[in-house]
Design an enzyme around this catalytic site. Structure first.
Site, PDB file in Angstrom:
ATOM      1  N   SER A 131       1.516  -4.188   0.511  1.00  0.00           N
ATOM      2  CA  SER A 131       0.253  -4.055   0.025  1.00  0.00           C
ATOM      3  C   SER A 131      -0.289  -2.652  -0.605  1.00  0.00           C
ATOM      4  O   SER A 131      -1.208  -2.552  -1.360  1.00  0.00           O
ATOM      5  CB  SER A 131      -0.653  -4.511   1.098  1.00  0.00           C
ATOM      6  OG  SER A 131      -0.887  -3.440   2.264  1.00  0.00           O
ATOM      7  N   LYS A 169      -5.520   0.110   3.862  1.00  0.00           N
ATOM      8  CA  LYS A 169      -6.244  -0.343   2.453  1.00  0.00           C
ATOM      9  C   LYS A 169      -6.984   1.004   1.933  1.00  0.00           C
ATOM     10  O   LYS A 169      -7.507   1.680   2.636  1.00  0.00           O
ATOM     11  CB  LYS A 169      -7.062  -1.420   2.483  1.00  0.00           C
ATOM     12  CG  LYS A 169      -6.390  -2.899   2.754  1.00  0.00           C
ATOM     13  CD  LYS A 169      -5.389  -3.384   1.548  1.00  0.00           C
ATOM     14  CE  LYS A 169      -5.195  -4.572   1.789  1.00  0.00           C
ATOM     15  NZ  LYS A 169      -4.151  -4.752   3.255  1.00  0.00           N
TER      16      LYS A 169
END
Lengths: 214, 214
Positions: A131, A169
């Site tokens: 990710s 993130k």
DNA sequence: ATAATTAAAGAACAAAAAGAGAACAAGTTT
DNA sequence: AAACTTGTTCTCTTTTTGTTCTTTAATTAT
């Protein structure tokens, strides 16, 4: 470097020099050698500073047998900005997008260069998944996380979602919502209510091994 | 670490000399031979130092039958666990595609986790440029390089081209040519005669800081 | 400006370390 | 047996090194 307010300026200079150069000396340096290295011409002057450091407990008082200037454990321990850390940084587990942090049973400690961590409490996670691939953080990489519960917009954070899922993130916090943005064109940013997202740390370093497979 | 720091200067000198030159002596050296080799004129003086080393357990006490000065296992061990590991891995400079390695003046040592290095001699370079960006190696990253002059196809190596330019690339070696392949879709692989390309090391680790800017 | 603190230099001294040389005992070689 | 080698012990001298003291300059505080 270290702030011992009770030391004079020169005493601090001498201490810093000793801490910095200790690895360069095979044997503990003599006063004359220190004089030479520090650009002094008189042992007598230097001795007074060393004497001050002895009284502060930062330098071992010589016992007439062992010559040379030896630092004490105290002095070595208080060297917080040095390159060598005593214990290292704990490796606590793996983080995969969408799953809780998978803790390792036996916490290992990794010796991390000072440049990859901060003065605050840090820990290491292993990244699972792609990710963050566009930021150069690959599957299997280790990330050094500074433990804190607030972050600036744009920071890469370890976020706990709904107290169940953990993920790595970019974060974007507005009064109305918190957005977690992956660094992967194939994955969409995720929008949450601010209370759903809990910051558990901020990325400060990253490491990768090309030899070990874990 | 073993503290043979309680040895005097000369005792340390003698020990160093013994460790360093043991392979030069077919037989354990006699006191006279050591005197000659170390530039001393009196056995008596040297014997005092050897005696100190015997008491420290670093030299075997002779037993009148076996002549010569013999090192103990302890002494040999203290050498193999020498300073190299304590110092960490040397940071020697920056590597930019197409330029020679830019050496730093004062070599720093970074404490690198064991997972990012090998048992062999390693050094650290800082990456300049984006030629390896698709492999997650970004501008400013540090790379740990194992120093050796051969590589396997596909390895990421530090390659010296025409003895002038240094670069970090994937390597592909065939009998006819050596190809250096960047990890960046915008940059083309480069083809060379085998003799033009010299391998200076193989990538074994990578690190990145998100706080320090260098 | 005056006083106090901090540094630096140098002289002088005692203890430790290092070196030279002699003497000796136990082994080895001739 | 005599000569030589080798480790050991001893005394003596020189050098190194930590310490103390005095004097002078520089910096800082009052």
């Amino acid at each position: 470097m270290n702030d011992y307010s009770f030391l004079t300026r020169k005493q601090q200079d001498v201490l810093d020099f000793l801490l910095e150069s200790q690895s360069h000396f095979v044997q503990p340096p003599t006063l004359d050698e220190l004089c030479l290295a520090m650009g002094l011409k008189s042992r007598g002057s230097l001795h007074k500073h060393i004497h001050g450091l002895i009284q502060a407990g930062l330098v071992e008082a010589p016992n007439r047998k062992q010559r040379g200037v030896r630092l004490t454990q105290l002095a070595l321990k208080t060297q917080s900005t040095g390159l060598i850390d005593d214990l290292g940084v704990p490796f606590v587990g793996a983080i995969a997008a969408g799953l809780p942090i998978e803790a390792v049973e036996n916490v290992e400690y990794m010796q991390v260069p000072a440049q990859l961590k901060t003065e605050n409490r840090c820990y290491i996670l292993q990244v699972k998944g792609d990710s963050m691939i566009d930021d150069g953080i690959l599957d299997g990489d280790w990330v050094v996380i500074e433990q804190r519960n607030h972050a600036n917009n744009g920071d890469i954070v370890v976020a706990l979602i709904d107290k169940t899922e953990a993920t790595l993130k970019h974060i974007l916090q507005t009064p109305r919502e918190t957005i977690l943005i992956p660094a992967n064109q194939n994955i969409q940013p995720m929008h949450f209510q601010p209370h759903q997202v809990e910051v558990q740390g901020v990325l400060v370093g990253q490491m990768r091994s090309y030899t070990k497979k874990l």
